[in-house]
Design a protein around this motif. Structure first.
Motif, mmCIF file in Angstrom:
data_model
loop_
_atom_site.group_PDB
_atom_site.id
_atom_site.type_symbol
_atom_site.label_atom_id
_atom_site.label_comp_id
_atom_site.label_asym_id
_atom_site.label_seq_id
_atom_site.Cartn_x
_atom_site.Cartn_y
_atom_site.Cartn_z
ATOM 1 N N SER A 295 0.859 -1.185 0.000
ATOM 2 C CA SER A 295 0.000 0.000 0.000
ATOM 3 C C SER A 295 0.889 1.227 0.000
ATOM 4 O O SER A 295 2.079 1.155 0.341
ATOM 5 C CB SER A 295 -0.944 0.010 1.206
ATOM 6 O OG SER A 295 -0.220 0.083 2.423
ATOM 7 N N ASN A 300 -5.759 4.425 -4.871
ATOM 8 C CA ASN A 300 -5.869 3.151 -5.590
ATOM 9 C C ASN A 300 -5.503 1.941 -4.736
ATOM 10 O O ASN A 300 -5.590 0.800 -5.219
ATOM 11 C CB ASN A 300 -5.016 3.174 -6.861
ATOM 12 C CG ASN A 300 -5.727 3.850 -8.019
ATOM 13 O OD1 ASN A 300 -6.942 4.046 -7.976
ATOM 14 N ND2 ASN A 300 -4.979 4.218 -9.053
ATOM 15 N N ASP A 301 -5.098 2.165 -3.482
ATOM 16 C CA ASP A 301 -4.786 1.029 -2.606
ATOM 17 C C ASP A 301 -5.969 0.079 -2.503
ATOM 18 O O ASP A 301 -5.829 -1.143 -2.628
ATOM 19 C CB ASP A 301 -4.400 1.517 -1.205
ATOM 20 C CG ASP A 301 -3.037 2.186 -1.136
ATOM 21 O OD1 ASP A 301 -2.302 2.167 -2.147
ATOM 22 O OD2 ASP A 301 -2.711 2.730 -0.064
ATOM 23 N N ASP A 302 -7.151 0.620 -2.255
ATOM 24 C CA ASP A 302 -8.337 -0.219 -2.103
ATOM 25 C C ASP A 302 -8.738 -0.879 -3.416
ATOM 26 O O ASP A 302 -9.216 -2.027 -3.432
ATOM 27 C CB ASP A 302 -9.500 0.604 -1.555
ATOM 28 C CG ASP A 302 -9.305 1.012 -0.099
ATOM 29 O OD1 ASP A 302 -8.488 0.377 0.591
ATOM 30 O OD2 ASP A 302 -9.978 1.975 0.335
ATOM 31 N N ALA A 305 -6.337 -3.777 -3.880
ATOM 32 C CA ALA A 305 -6.635 -4.846 -2.925
ATOM 33 C C ALA A 305 -7.870 -5.635 -3.358
ATOM 34 O O ALA A 305 -7.924 -6.864 -3.203
ATOM 35 C CB ALA A 305 -6.833 -4.265 -1.529
ATOM 36 N N GLY A 306 -8.843 -4.935 -3.942
ATOM 37 C CA GLY A 306 -10.030 -5.607 -4.436
ATOM 38 C C GLY A 306 -9.725 -6.526 -5.606
ATOM 39 O O GLY A 306 -10.255 -7.642 -5.688
ATOM 40 N N SER A 309 -7.952 -9.563 -4.275
ATOM 41 C CA SER A 309 -8.923 -10.437 -3.619
ATOM 42 C C SER A 309 -9.696 -11.263 -4.644
ATOM 43 O O SER A 309 -9.980 -12.449 -4.422
ATOM 44 C CB SER A 309 -9.885 -9.603 -2.776
ATOM 45 O OG SER A 309 -10.790 -10.413 -2.079
ATOM 46 N N THR A 319 -2.470 -5.541 3.688
ATOM 47 C CA THR A 319 -1.576 -4.555 3.088
ATOM 48 C C THR A 319 -0.583 -4.010 4.112
ATOM 49 O O THR A 319 -0.892 -3.890 5.300
ATOM 50 C CB THR A 319 -2.352 -3.384 2.466
ATOM 51 O OG1 THR A 319 -3.086 -2.713 3.488
ATOM 52 C CG2 THR A 319 -3.315 -3.880 1.392
#
Length: 345
Positions: A295, A300-302, A305-306, A309, A319
């Motif tokens: 992270s 754009n981290d989320d 991560a999506g 996933s 993260t």
């Protein structure tokens, strides 16, 4: 024996790391040193929630390691120049006769990422053999100058490399693509080697690796490939990412399948005090039941991560802020080396 490098998502016995020691990655000031030790420790502790972790510690850093690493992390002493275990450690492989898997470890030649003038490797060049012995794996020596960050595999014979690493005049000046492919077939079971043109722009600069693949592309499952996607056209990696994706689209994996290309957007942050950044979510580590991802304190981290996933179903994505790692030349994948399980059937 016929060796095979397993996919990173196959079961692990443990992950290996190295603790920062005096040199480029540790830094000169107390603040820089605390930042490095804290970040390496944060990655180790994140992994330890999923599988055992062993950290190689330089004898001069034992007291600091005890201060920063909890009892959930194992340590072992050996002299170090630096702390990039993906590159200085061995690449683990398996040989399966149908009833038992034998674990091997490929000890590549390490020469400071192509004999870079700022690098020292007299100690790090011995870590591959040290970890091999400590792990109990069968030693596989190789004359190829290579690093773990320079290869990505699907576990079924497909290997991604970059022309700027394995064909680097500072690494293997007298080898052809055919020579490299033959050695990868012998050591890690390569059936199909896909040559990407290069890595990211920052990685081609003075303190880079000259183009490691593990920051631009990863294979989460057979037939699926993640590609770094810089959306801002002003960044030099915008064109590079498109070229890499086009190269993959024109290829197939070892089974002859076309790729399902999943583009992972780069962080929105474009620059630091040194120039254009090479922040990348591709440089993650798959562990037992999880994914340890970078992270950057970025919007754009989320998003990334999506995506991780989705492509690693059933795994928990954790993260860790990797900005301190990237400031020193790498990411989470670069400082870790996974040891696959050898299972008796």
């Amino acid at each position: 024996m016929n060796w095979r490098m397993p996919a990173e998502g196959e079961p692990h016995d443990r992950t290996w790391m190295a603790f920062p020691s005096t040199g480029y990655s540790l830094g000169d000031t107390a603040e820089e040193q605390h930042e490095a030790r804290s970040t390496w420790a944060a990655v180790a502790h994140a992994i330890a929630e999923f599988e055992p972790v062993t950290v190689v510690v330089d004898p001069a850093e034992v007291d600091f390691a005890a201060r920063y690493l909890s009892s959930s992390v194992d340590t072992i002493e050996a002299p170090l120049n630096d702390a990039w275990m993906r590159d200085i450690g061995p690449t683990f492989v398996l040989s399966d006769d149908g009833t038992v898997s034998t674990r091997g470890a490929v000890d590549w030649v390490f020469n400071g990422w192509g004999a870079q003038d700022w690098a020292q490797w007299d100690l790090d060049s011995k870590i591959g053999a040290f970890v091999t012995e400590a792990s109990g794996a069968v030693a596989i020596t190789s004359p190829l100058v290579n690093e773990g960050g320079g290869i990505q595999v699907d576990g079924a014979g497909t290997v991604l490399v970059t022309e700027t690493v394995q064909l680097d005049p500072g690494r293997n000046p007298n080898l052809s693509k055919a020579d490299v492919e033959a050695e990868l077939a012998r050591t890690i079971g390569a059936k199909k080697v896909i040559w990407l043109p290069y890595g990211l722009a920052r990685d081609q600069e003075r303190f880079g690796t000259r183009g490691h693949v593990d920051i631009v592309a990863a294979i989460p499952s057979p037939g699926v490939v993640l590609v770094h996607d810089q959306l801002d056209a002003s960044h030099p990696d915008h064109a590079r990412g498109h070229h890499i994706a086009d190269t993959l689209a024109a290829s197939t994996d070892a089974a002859g399948n076309e790729w399902d290309i999943v583009r992972v957007p780069a962080p929105k942050e474009l620059r630091d005090e040194e120039g254009y950044v090479d922040y990348s979510y591709i440089n993650h580590l798959v562990v037992n039941g999880g994914v340890i991802a970078c992270s950057f304190g970025d919007p754009n981290d989320d998003v990334a991560a999506g995506i991780l996933s989705d492509v690693y179903p059933g795994r928990k994505v954790v993260t860790v802020d990797a900005r301190a790692l990237f400031a020193r030349g790498g990411g989470i994948h670069c400082i870790t080396q996974h040891q696959p399980s050898a299972v008796v059937r």
